[in-house]
Design a protein around this motif. Structure first.
Motif, PDB file in Angstrom:
ATOM      1  N   GLY A   1      -2.125   0.045 -15.866  1.00 30.65           N
ATOM      2  CA  GLY A   1      -3.232   0.860 -16.200  1.00 30.65           C
ATOM      3  C   GLY A   1      -3.444   1.902 -14.930  1.00 30.65           C
ATOM      4  N   TRP A   2      -3.361   1.413 -13.862  1.00 27.37           N
ATOM      5  CA  TRP A   2      -3.691   2.207 -12.620  1.00 27.37           C
ATOM      6  C   TRP A   2      -2.661   3.425 -12.502  1.00 27.37           C
ATOM      7  CZ3 TRP A   2      -4.437  -2.903  -9.420  1.00 27.37           C
ATOM      8  CH2 TRP A   2      -5.526  -3.340  -9.599  1.00 27.37           C
ATOM      9  N   HIS A   3      -1.509   2.928 -13.005  1.00 27.84           N
ATOM     10  CA  HIS A   3      -0.272   4.113 -12.816  1.00 27.84           C
ATOM     11  C   HIS A   3      -0.513   5.217 -14.010  1.00 27.84           C
ATOM     12  CE1 HIS A   3       2.228   3.122  -9.636  1.00 27.84           C
ATOM     13  NE2 HIS A   3       1.731   1.655  -9.839  1.00 27.84           N
ATOM     14  N   ARG A   4      -0.810   4.592 -15.190  1.00 30.68           N
ATOM     15  CA  ARG A   4      -1.078   5.560 -16.385  1.00 30.68           C
ATOM     16  C   ARG A   4      -2.147   6.516 -16.422  1.00 30.68           C
ATOM     17  NH1 ARG A   4       1.382   1.338 -20.767  1.00 30.68           N
ATOM     18  NH2 ARG A   4       3.391   1.726 -20.824  1.00 30.68           N
TER      19      ARG A   4
ATOM     20  N   ASP B   1       0.656  -0.973   0.176  1.00 24.37           N
ATOM     21  CA  ASP B   1      -0.057   0.051  -0.027  1.00 24.37           C
ATOM     22  C   ASP B   1       0.829   1.303   0.137  1.00 24.37           C
ATOM     23  OD1 ASP B   1       1.006   0.630   2.770  1.00 24.37           O
ATOM     24  OD2 ASP B   1      -1.024  -0.312   3.456  1.00 24.37           O
ATOM     25  N   THR B   2       0.313   2.449   0.002  1.00 22.42           N
ATOM     26  CA  THR B   2       0.928   3.682  -0.094  1.00 22.42           C
ATOM     27  C   THR B   2       1.156   4.132   1.212  1.00 22.42           C
ATOM     28  OG1 THR B   2      -1.303   4.826  -0.344  1.00 22.42           O
ATOM     29  CG2 THR B   2       0.093   4.120  -2.443  1.00 22.42           C
ATOM     30  N   SER B   3       1.239   3.510   2.331  1.00 24.05           N
ATOM     31  CA  SER B   3       1.349   3.879   3.709  1.00 24.05           C
ATOM     32  C   SER B   3       2.765   4.513   3.966  1.00 24.05           C
ATOM     33  CB  SER B   3       1.027   2.954   4.847  1.00 24.05           C
ATOM     34  OG  SER B   3       1.843   1.739   4.600  1.00 24.05           O
ATOM     35  N   ASP B   4       3.925   3.857   3.502  1.00 20.50           N
ATOM     36  CA  ASP B   4       5.273   4.182   3.849  1.00 20.50           C
ATOM     37  C   ASP B   4       6.387   4.305   2.639  1.00 20.50           C
ATOM     38  OD1 ASP B   4       7.727   4.730   5.044  1.00 20.50           O
ATOM     39  OD2 ASP B   4       7.345   2.963   6.611  1.00 20.50           O
ATOM     40  N   GLY B   5       6.785   3.218   2.227  1.00 17.04           N
ATOM     41  CA  GLY B   5       7.560   3.272   1.092  1.00 17.04           C
ATOM     42  C   GLY B   5       9.118   3.208   1.504  1.00 17.04           C
TER      43      GLY B   5
ATOM     44  N   GLU C   1      -0.921   9.613  -9.024  1.00 15.30           N
ATOM     45  CA  GLU C   1      -0.650  10.527  -8.032  1.00 15.30           C
ATOM     46  C   GLU C   1       0.840   9.867  -7.373  1.00 15.30           C
ATOM     47  OE1 GLU C   1      -2.382   9.026  -3.767  1.00 15.30           O
ATOM     48  OE2 GLU C   1      -4.018   9.692  -5.316  1.00 15.30           O
ATOM     49  N   VAL C   2       1.388   9.062  -7.388  1.00 17.60           N
ATOM     50  CA  VAL C   2       2.576   8.304  -7.028  1.00 17.60           C
ATOM     51  C   VAL C   2       3.485   8.568  -8.037  1.00 17.60           C
ATOM     52  CG1 VAL C   2       3.901   6.533  -5.827  1.00 17.60           C
ATOM     53  CG2 VAL C   2       1.692   6.679  -5.175  1.00 17.60           C
TER      54      VAL C   2
ATOM     55  N   VAL D   1       3.135  -0.289  -6.192  1.00 16.62           N
ATOM     56  CA  VAL D   1       2.339   1.230  -5.903  1.00 16.62           C
ATOM     57  C   VAL D   1       3.373   2.332  -6.483  1.00 16.62           C
ATOM     58  CG1 VAL D   1       1.067   0.424  -3.980  1.00 16.62           C
ATOM     59  CG2 VAL D   1       3.186   1.512  -3.748  1.00 16.62           C
ATOM     60  N   GLY D   2       4.499   2.255  -7.086  1.00 19.14           N
ATOM     61  CA  GLY D   2       5.323   3.032  -7.654  1.00 19.14           C
ATOM     62  C   GLY D   2       6.351   3.807  -6.978  1.00 19.14           C
ATOM     63  N   PHE D   3       6.511   3.441  -5.565  1.00 18.31           N
ATOM     64  CA  PHE D   3       7.462   3.985  -5.058  1.00 18.31           C
ATOM     65  C   PHE D   3       8.781   3.891  -5.303  1.00 18.31           C
ATOM     66  CE2 PHE D   3       4.640   3.909  -0.888  1.00 18.31           C
ATOM     67  CZ  PHE D   3       4.196   4.972  -1.005  1.00 18.31           C
TER      68      PHE D   3
END
Length: 225
Positions: free
Chosen positions: A101-104, A41-45, A110-111, A74-76
């Protein structure tokens, strides 16, 4: 007063080539679930950024090194690599078209939007196991973040990547002195042994403490020069 907890909201659910993948929002966080298994998830990275930084440091000043990222997630990792002008070409191999697709054009932009717009970045839709066995390209660093660790893979097919033949394929796509960095949800002394048996040198593990439980880990090895 009864505590109120956020309920995860499914943003997208798709049947991909390797099973079901789900993107959901839980409060402020975006989460990726594969076949019912929580991936990230996008909690930390912090550990994803360490994955990239540890590989870059191990290259010891090599100019404009080529980076292969196994897994977009998630792209971190990609965002952190693209924010570092010292990297040369950055290639990301991701097997799930939904994740790409979720990234493009989806919520994960947003990440990663800035990193995807970077001219050094390219996305390859492929299975990493197949890619490292078939590509003719070579890289200075290979950062793997496609599973929860060598002993906790998303699909059984990925097990082969951490076996002797898979590690040999990883070494094959690395230039002499190149670095393999592998993310794991927990340290694995057994995997350190596997790296040494596969011929990697300077094998070590860096840990990132987490709020609860065992630390995240990045396992590192260098292909002999």
């Amino acid at each position: 007063m009864t505590a109120v907890y956020d309920t995860p909201v499914v943003l997208d659910r798709r049947d991909g080539p390797y099973g079901e993948v789900v993107l959901r929002r839980h409060g402020a966080l975006l989460q990726i679930i594969a076949n019912g298994c929580f991936l990230m998830d996008t909690s930390d990275g912090r550990s994803e950024r360490l994955l990239v930084d540890a590989a870059r440091t191990a290259l010891d000043g090599r100019p404009e090194p080529k980076l292969l990222l196994g897994g977009l997630g998630v792209g971190f990792s990609l965002a952190h690599a693209a924010a570092d002008p010292r990297w040369g070409r950055i290639t990301v191999v991701e097997r799930e078209p939904a994740v790409i697709g979720w990234h493009r054009d989806g919520p994960l932009a947003e990440v990663s939007a800035g990193a995807l717009a970077d001219p050094r970045t390219s996305i390859v839709e492929a299975d990493l196991v197949t890619y490292v066995n078939e590509t003719s390209d070579t890289f200075d660093a290979l950062c793997l973040d496609i599973d929860n660790g060598p002993g906790w893979t998303v699909t059984e097919d990925n097990d082969s990547l951490y076996a002797p033949a898979g590690l040999a394929a990883c070494a094959r796509v690395l230039r002499p002195g190149g670095v393999l960095a592998v993310w794991s949800a927990e340290p694995s002394p057994e995997f350190e042994g596997s790296l040494r048996n596969a011929g990697f040198q300077q094998v070590r593990t860096e840990e990132v403490p987490v709020a609860r439980g065992v630390p995240d880990a990045v396992h590192l090895g260098v292909r002999p020069g």
